[in-house]
Design a protein around this motif. Sequence first.
Motif, PDB file in Angstrom:
ATOM      1  N   ASP A 195      13.021 -52.465-111.901  1.00 44.41           N
ATOM      2  CA  ASP A 195      11.745 -52.998-111.409  1.00 44.41           C
ATOM      3  C   ASP A 195      11.413 -52.441-110.031  1.00 44.41           C
ATOM      4  N   GLN A 228      16.946 -64.131-124.475  1.00 40.61           N
ATOM      5  CA  GLN A 228      16.429 -64.057-123.101  1.00 40.61           C
ATOM      6  C   GLN A 228      16.327 -62.601-122.627  1.00 40.61           C
ATOM      7  N   LYS A 267      13.206 -61.125-124.188  1.00 45.31           N
ATOM      8  CA  LYS A 267      12.014 -61.616-123.489  1.00 45.31           C
ATOM      9  C   LYS A 267      11.828 -60.889-122.160  1.00 45.31           C
ATOM     10  N   ALA A 268      12.931 -60.693-121.435  1.00 50.62           N
ATOM     11  CA  ALA A 268      12.833 -59.986-120.159  1.00 50.62           C
ATOM     12  C   ALA A 268      12.326 -58.564-120.368  1.00 50.62           C
ATOM     13  N   ASP A 289       8.573 -58.642-121.124  1.00 45.93           N
ATOM     14  CA  ASP A 289       7.815 -58.853-119.891  1.00 45.93           C
ATOM     15  C   ASP A 289       7.657 -57.558-119.101  1.00 45.93           C
ATOM     16  N   ARG A 290       8.594 -56.639-119.271  1.00 46.11           N
ATOM     17  CA  ARG A 290       8.596 -55.378-118.527  1.00 46.11           C
ATOM     18  C   ARG A 290       8.067 -54.201-119.355  1.00 46.11           C
ATOM     19  N   ASP A 291       7.654 -54.475-120.578  1.00 46.14           N
ATOM     20  CA  ASP A 291       7.140 -53.426-121.461  1.00 46.14           C
ATOM     21  C   ASP A 291       8.160 -52.325-121.699  1.00 46.14           C
TER      22      ASP A 291
END
Length: 288
Positions: free
Chosen positions: A78, A98, A101-102, A105-107
């Motif tokens: 990130d 999880q 999902k992470a 969220d970051r594509d």
Amino acid sequence: MENTLFDYSPITERPTISWPGGARVAVYIGLNVEHFLVDRPSTSIWPGTADLVPDALNYGWRDYGARVGIWRVADILDRHGIRASVLLNSAVAEHYPQIVKAGLDRDWAWLLHGRTNSILHAGMSLEEERRLLTEMADTVAEATGRRPRGWMGPGLTETFDTPTLLAELGFGYLLDWTNDDQPYPLNVPGMISVPYSVELNDLLLFDRGVTGPEFVQIVRDQYEQLRADAEHSGRVMALALHPFVIGQAFRAKYLDQALAYLAAQPDVWLTTSDEIAAHYQRTIGRPV
């Protein structure tokens, strides 16, 4: 027997590859996100207990990646605005939602990496493999909302039928054959090989005693040589990472330094393996 999956093609005798924006080197992070079984021998840091059930020493070392290391690596990615190309065991979707999902969220880009890295992709009949690949691809598609386009077998394993079966399922590329610095066509319609590395790979480098500062220098050396090689045709640099290795606390700052160097290079295309494959197929090979 001779290998019929691909033909010999010297890198000096190919169409010119031009990456977007005039970049010389396309760089992607191959992030291995894996699930391991507690009763099967797998990647180990200490072979002395690898055949025990349970093998707390080695299982715990691997499990650190899903519990701690992946989050440290995600933060570093990130920081430098880098999307991972996730080599995903399909069992991760069940056991570690999880993490998925992470990544959503970051594509992140999602590649199929078998079901679990405790079982190699080998020894199956054609129909058994077709069923297994279909189930795994469906699992990843359901978990991520996207059908995977790329494949790397657990332990870089596949059968003679794997590329054809992957093409039937809509895949466009695989990473198993680590024999080039450019993508190249396979003798399976619509399928190409995209470079991956067992050399520029944290698991093998640190197992050989490479230190953190040496890791950073190796990344720099790899990029500098590929950039020089790419004067007339683009190259690919794959950096292979495992959260239970590079995600260790004492190594994290060296990953940060290596990615800071790559992100600062004017001739780099920081991208994903999906985008590399799509660009190559669109401009050089046959689109899928």
